[in-house]
Design an enzyme around this catalytic site. Sequence first.
Site, mmCIF file in Angstrom:
data_model
loop_
_atom_site.group_PDB
_atom_site.id
_atom_site.type_symbol
_atom_site.label_atom_id
_atom_site.label_comp_id
_atom_site.label_asym_id
_atom_site.label_seq_id
_atom_site.Cartn_x
_atom_site.Cartn_y
_atom_site.Cartn_z
ATOM 1 N N ARG A 74 70.169 8.833 32.474
ATOM 2 C CA ARG A 74 70.875 9.939 33.113
ATOM 3 C C ARG A 74 70.489 10.074 34.583
ATOM 4 O O ARG A 74 71.336 10.358 35.432
ATOM 5 C CB ARG A 74 70.592 11.249 32.371
ATOM 6 C CG ARG A 74 71.266 11.319 31.007
ATOM 7 C CD ARG A 74 71.174 12.713 30.417
ATOM 8 N NE ARG A 74 69.810 13.096 30.074
ATOM 9 C CZ ARG A 74 69.216 12.810 28.924
ATOM 10 N NH1 ARG A 74 69.872 12.116 27.996
ATOM 11 N NH2 ARG A 74 67.984 13.206 28.675
ATOM 12 N N ASP A 91 66.993 1.700 17.440
ATOM 13 C CA ASP A 91 66.543 2.845 16.632
ATOM 14 C C ASP A 91 66.511 2.473 15.157
ATOM 15 O O ASP A 91 65.608 2.871 14.410
ATOM 16 C CB ASP A 91 67.474 4.039 16.823
ATOM 17 C CG ASP A 91 67.200 4.801 18.107
ATOM 18 O OD1 ASP A 91 66.161 4.537 18.751
ATOM 19 O OD2 ASP A 91 68.034 5.659 18.463
#
Length: 208
Positions: A74, A91
């Site tokens: 971000r 993940d």
Amino acid sequence: MLNKYARNFFTTLFTPLAALLLRWGVSPDAVTIAGTAGVAVGALAFYPQGELFWGTLFITAFVFSDVIDGIMARLRGPGGPWGSFLDSTLDRVADGAVFAGLAVWYFTGGDSVPTAVAALLCLVLGMLVSYARAKAEALGFDASVGIAERAERLVSVLVTAGLTGLGLPGEFLLGVLVLLALASGVTVFQRVAAVRRQSMDPRPAGQG
């Protein structure tokens, strides 16, 4: 729930570190890969040896990379879909390593087949939870519902495994794993039901 209330806290906590890593030229992808490798090593090297406490500490040192890489992405600005794909895929690797490491220990030296089976059920159902959402979103539906998202599953199993390594009776870990498996099964059902409802809506998917 944990995602909603904890993310702002951890974002504030780790933003300075994320900014520093970017200034040093470290990419979010590198943090994602390093974090996954650390979790996998901790889970597959320590847990199968019965070192549940030290394994959990080792894993915890790397597990927050999943927050840091997102903050870095971000801060760096808009990017392509690659980072999101890599993060989501790795993940699954990290989660699988945690439950697989526990299963190996309890099938062998831990001498508790029920706990090992419960860990494997958590592994399989956790993958289904993630797959259901990913497939739904690929088809244009929203399946971000459920009582057992990734953060809840991971925190619950790590905390209980670490305490078990400190002497907490193994029945507590078994109980948590069983509850996680049940909650994951419910979450899969909730996501399937949500997509079913949306698919029956005469309006095009994604239009509310």
